[in-house]
Motif scaffolding. Structure first.
Motif, PDB file in Angstrom:
ATOM      1  N   MET A   1       0.839  -1.188   0.000  1.00  0.00           N
ATOM      2  CA  MET A   1       0.000   0.000   0.000  1.00  0.00           C
ATOM      3  C   MET A   1       0.880   1.245   0.000  1.00  0.00           C
ATOM      4  O   MET A   1       1.887   1.302   0.696  1.00  0.00           O
ATOM      5  CB  MET A   1      -0.895   0.017   1.231  1.00  0.00           C
ATOM      6  N   ARG A   2       0.453   2.245  -0.751  1.00  0.00           N
ATOM      7  CA  ARG A   2       1.090   3.556  -0.732  1.00  0.00           C
ATOM      8  C   ARG A   2       0.264   4.461   0.173  1.00  0.00           C
ATOM      9  O   ARG A   2      -0.905   4.685  -0.097  1.00  0.00           O
ATOM     10  CB  ARG A   2       1.139   4.147  -2.140  1.00  0.00           C
ATOM     11  N   LEU A   3       0.876   4.953   1.222  1.00  0.00           N
ATOM     12  CA  LEU A   3       0.193   5.816   2.170  1.00  0.00           C
ATOM     13  C   LEU A   3       0.712   7.235   1.984  1.00  0.00           C
ATOM     14  O   LEU A   3       1.890   7.519   2.204  1.00  0.00           O
ATOM     15  CB  LEU A   3       0.454   5.349   3.608  1.00  0.00           C
ATOM     16  N   LEU A   4      -0.170   8.128   1.557  1.00  0.00           N
ATOM     17  CA  LEU A   4       0.151   9.529   1.353  1.00  0.00           C
ATOM     18  C   LEU A   4      -0.383  10.301   2.551  1.00  0.00           C
ATOM     19  O   LEU A   4      -1.592  10.330   2.782  1.00  0.00           O
ATOM     20  CB  LEU A   4      -0.483  10.062   0.076  1.00  0.00           C
ATOM     21  N   ALA A   5       0.516  10.874   3.345  1.00  0.00           N
ATOM     22  CA  ALA A   5       0.131  11.576   4.567  1.00  0.00           C
ATOM     23  C   ALA A   5       0.362  13.076   4.394  1.00  0.00           C
ATOM     24  O   ALA A   5       1.497  13.516   4.252  1.00  0.00           O
ATOM     25  CB  ALA A   5       0.938  11.056   5.748  1.00  0.00           C
ATOM     26  N   PHE A   6      -0.729  13.834   4.391  1.00  0.00           N
ATOM     27  CA  PHE A   6      -0.680  15.285   4.214  1.00  0.00           C
ATOM     28  C   PHE A   6      -0.970  15.981   5.533  1.00  0.00           C
ATOM     29  O   PHE A   6      -1.878  15.588   6.254  1.00  0.00           O
ATOM     30  CB  PHE A   6      -1.712  15.735   3.174  1.00  0.00           C
ATOM     31  N   GLY A   7      -0.226  17.045   5.809  1.00  0.00           N
ATOM     32  CA  GLY A   7      -0.491  17.804   7.016  1.00  0.00           C
ATOM     33  C   GLY A   7       0.609  18.785   7.337  1.00  0.00           C
ATOM     34  O   GLY A   7       1.274  19.303   6.437  1.00  0.00           O
ATOM     35  N   ASP A   8       0.789  18.980   8.632  1.00  0.00           N
ATOM     36  CA  ASP A   8       1.680  20.011   9.139  1.00  0.00           C
ATOM     37  C   ASP A   8       2.921  19.395   9.773  1.00  0.00           C
ATOM     38  O   ASP A   8       3.301  18.265   9.467  1.00  0.00           O
ATOM     39  CB  ASP A   8       0.911  20.896  10.124  1.00  0.00           C
ATOM     40  N   SER A   9       3.551  20.127  10.690  1.00  0.00           N
ATOM     41  CA  SER A   9       4.790  19.656  11.311  1.00  0.00           C
ATOM     42  C   SER A   9       4.584  18.435  12.195  1.00  0.00           C
ATOM     43  O   SER A   9       5.528  17.686  12.436  1.00  0.00           O
ATOM     44  CB  SER A   9       5.422  20.778  12.135  1.00  0.00           C
ATOM     45  N   PHE A  10       3.362  18.203  12.672  1.00  0.00           N
ATOM     46  CA  PHE A  10       3.116  17.005  13.473  1.00  0.00           C
ATOM     47  C   PHE A  10       3.120  15.758  12.586  1.00  0.00           C
ATOM     48  O   PHE A  10       3.552  14.696  13.004  1.00  0.00           O
ATOM     49  CB  PHE A  10       1.819  17.132  14.266  1.00  0.00           C
ATOM     50  N   VAL A  11       2.630  15.877  11.371  1.00  0.00           N
ATOM     51  CA  VAL A  11       2.735  14.782  10.408  1.00  0.00           C
ATOM     52  C   VAL A  11       4.208  14.589  10.047  1.00  0.00           C
ATOM     53  O   VAL A  11       4.704  13.467   9.982  1.00  0.00           O
ATOM     54  CB  VAL A  11       1.880  15.055   9.148  1.00  0.00           C
ATOM     55  N   LEU A  12       4.895  15.675   9.818  1.00  0.00           N
ATOM     56  CA  LEU A  12       6.317  15.643   9.474  1.00  0.00           C
ATOM     57  C   LEU A  12       7.150  15.003  10.579  1.00  0.00           C
ATOM     58  O   LEU A  12       8.147  14.348  10.313  1.00  0.00           O
ATOM     59  CB  LEU A  12       6.798  17.069   9.196  1.00  0.00           C
ATOM     60  N   GLY A  13       6.738  15.186  11.835  1.00  0.00           N
ATOM     61  CA  GLY A  13       7.478  14.639  12.969  1.00  0.00           C
ATOM     62  C   GLY A  13       8.516  15.588  13.520  1.00  0.00           C
ATOM     63  O   GLY A  13       9.507  15.159  14.113  1.00  0.00           O
ATOM     64  N   GLN A  14       8.282  16.884  13.364  1.00  0.00           N
ATOM     65  CA  GLN A  14       9.209  17.901  13.867  1.00  0.00           C
ATOM     66  C   GLN A  14       9.497  17.661  15.347  1.00  0.00           C
ATOM     67  O   GLN A  14       8.581  17.450  16.132  1.00  0.00           O
ATOM     68  CB  GLN A  14       8.595  19.296  13.678  1.00  0.00           C
ATOM     69  N   GLY A  15      10.764  17.687  15.703  1.00  0.00           N
ATOM     70  CA  GLY A  15      11.172  17.507  17.092  1.00  0.00           C
ATOM     71  C   GLY A  15      11.517  16.079  17.456  1.00  0.00           C
ATOM     72  O   GLY A  15      12.100  15.828  18.514  1.00  0.00           O
ATOM     73  N   ASP A  16      11.188  15.130  16.605  1.00  0.00           N
ATOM     74  CA  ASP A  16      11.475  13.726  16.889  1.00  0.00           C
ATOM     75  C   ASP A  16      12.944  13.430  16.588  1.00  0.00           C
ATOM     76  O   ASP A  16      13.366  13.546  15.438  1.00  0.00           O
ATOM     77  CB  ASP A  16      10.574  12.830  16.040  1.00  0.00           C
ATOM     78  N   PRO A  17      13.714  13.043  17.586  1.00  0.00           N
ATOM     79  CA  PRO A  17      15.133  12.780  17.341  1.00  0.00           C
ATOM     80  C   PRO A  17      15.359  11.597  16.393  1.00  0.00           C
ATOM     81  O   PRO A  17      16.426  11.494  15.781  1.00  0.00           O
ATOM     82  CB  PRO A  17      15.701  12.500  18.737  1.00  0.00           C
ATOM     83  N   ASP A  18      14.364  10.739  16.260  1.00  0.00           N
ATOM     84  CA  ASP A  18      14.477   9.581  15.365  1.00  0.00           C
ATOM     85  C   ASP A  18      13.959   9.869  13.962  1.00  0.00           C
ATOM     86  O   ASP A  18      14.011   9.002  13.091  1.00  0.00           O
ATOM     87  CB  ASP A  18      13.716   8.383  15.952  1.00  0.00           C
ATOM     88  N   HIS A  19      13.391  11.049  13.756  1.00  0.00           N
ATOM     89  CA  HIS A  19      12.875  11.477  12.448  1.00  0.00           C
ATOM     90  C   HIS A  19      11.795  10.541  11.904  1.00  0.00           C
ATOM     91  O   HIS A  19      11.674  10.357  10.694  1.00  0.00           O
ATOM     92  CB  HIS A  19      14.017  11.631  11.430  1.00  0.00           C
ATOM     93  N   LEU A  20      10.995   9.999  12.795  1.00  0.00           N
ATOM     94  CA  LEU A  20       9.888   9.120  12.396  1.00  0.00           C
ATOM     95  C   LEU A  20       8.534   9.794  12.600  1.00  0.00           C
ATOM     96  O   LEU A  20       7.606   9.539  11.858  1.00  0.00           O
ATOM     97  CB  LEU A  20       9.916   7.813  13.200  1.00  0.00           C
ATOM     98  N   GLY A  21       8.424  10.605  13.654  1.00  0.00           N
ATOM     99  CA  GLY A  21       7.132  11.182  13.990  1.00  0.00           C
ATOM    100  C   GLY A  21       6.140  10.083  14.339  1.00  0.00           C
ATOM    101  O   GLY A  21       6.496   8.913  14.455  1.00  0.00           O
ATOM    102  N   TRP A  22       4.891  10.458  14.481  1.00  0.00           N
ATOM    103  CA  TRP A  22       3.891   9.443  14.813  1.00  0.00           C
ATOM    104  C   TRP A  22       3.589   8.556  13.627  1.00  0.00           C
ATOM    105  O   TRP A  22       3.388   7.353  13.773  1.00  0.00           O
ATOM    106  CB  TRP A  22       2.626  10.095  15.382  1.00  0.00           C
TER     107      TRP A  22
END
Length: 192
Positions: A1-22
């Motif tokens: 499956m191709r999952l296209l996730a659109f949104g803001d910095s929370f989708v991006l994962g800003q602040g996550d040291p692992d660069h994964l976000g939620w």
């Protein structure tokens, strides 16, 4: 499956040291998912609604894709004494994006997470309820993360220690766990 996730910095994962976000954490155990994280820091619902279709077109594959939206936090930030985007405009942008995207692939809306600032948090809570109601009206699956993340407190504690908005790995993991446990998420990843 191709999952296209659109949104803001929370989708991006800003602040996550692992660069994964939620979102990265939520799909980590699903190797069959190709994630296109299309979050942009600072974007509002109106900006996401304006750009999503052009960015989705080259990534979509019929019968193999899903489109996720998650936004609202930037809409509720004050600019000149008023929210950057009035609630009615946020709801219009959400309705437009979800309605159009549903014609192309299964859709899912994940509500905005909380923020430590009490004024922003109150506006986000109200917007979250409106987005949840909209989802029910237009039959768009909606996952409410605001209330459980706010009640738990980890998200806001980490955000306060970082930049006042974005959590670290723990907060993003908590949000990923909430999303991944939701029946709407499982149905979405399994093709609707």
């Amino acid at each position: 499956m191709r999952l296209l996730a659109f949104g803001d910095s929370f989708v991006l994962g800003q602040g996550d040291p692992d660069h994964l976000g939620w979102i990265g954490r939520a799909v980590r155990a699903r190797p069959e998912v190709t994630l296109y994280n299309l979050g942009i820091r600072g974007e509002t619902s109106v900006e996401v609604a304006r750009r999503w279709r052009a960015e989705a077109a080259p990534r979509l594959r019929a019968g193999e894709s899903g489109i996720l939206f998650s936004f609202g936090a930037n809409d509720c930030q004050l600019e000149g004494g008023a929210p950057r985007v009035p609630t009615a405009e946020t709801l219009l942008a959400a309705r437009q994006a979800l309605t159009e995207a549903r014609q192309l692939a299964p859709i899912l809306m994940v509500g905005p997470p909380p923020m430590p600032d009490p004024g922003v948090a109150a506006r986000l809570e109200t917007l979250n309820e409106h987005l949840k109601t909209l989802g029910g009206r237009i039959q768009a699956p909606f996952i409410d993360v605001f209330r459980p993340l706010f009640a738990d407190g980890l998200w806001n504690r980490e955000a306060e220690m970082l930049d006042g908005a974005h959590p670290g790995a723990g907060g993003y993991q908590r949000m990923a766990d909430l999303v991944a446990a939701h029946p709407a998420w499982r149905a979405f990843l399994d093709g609707g």
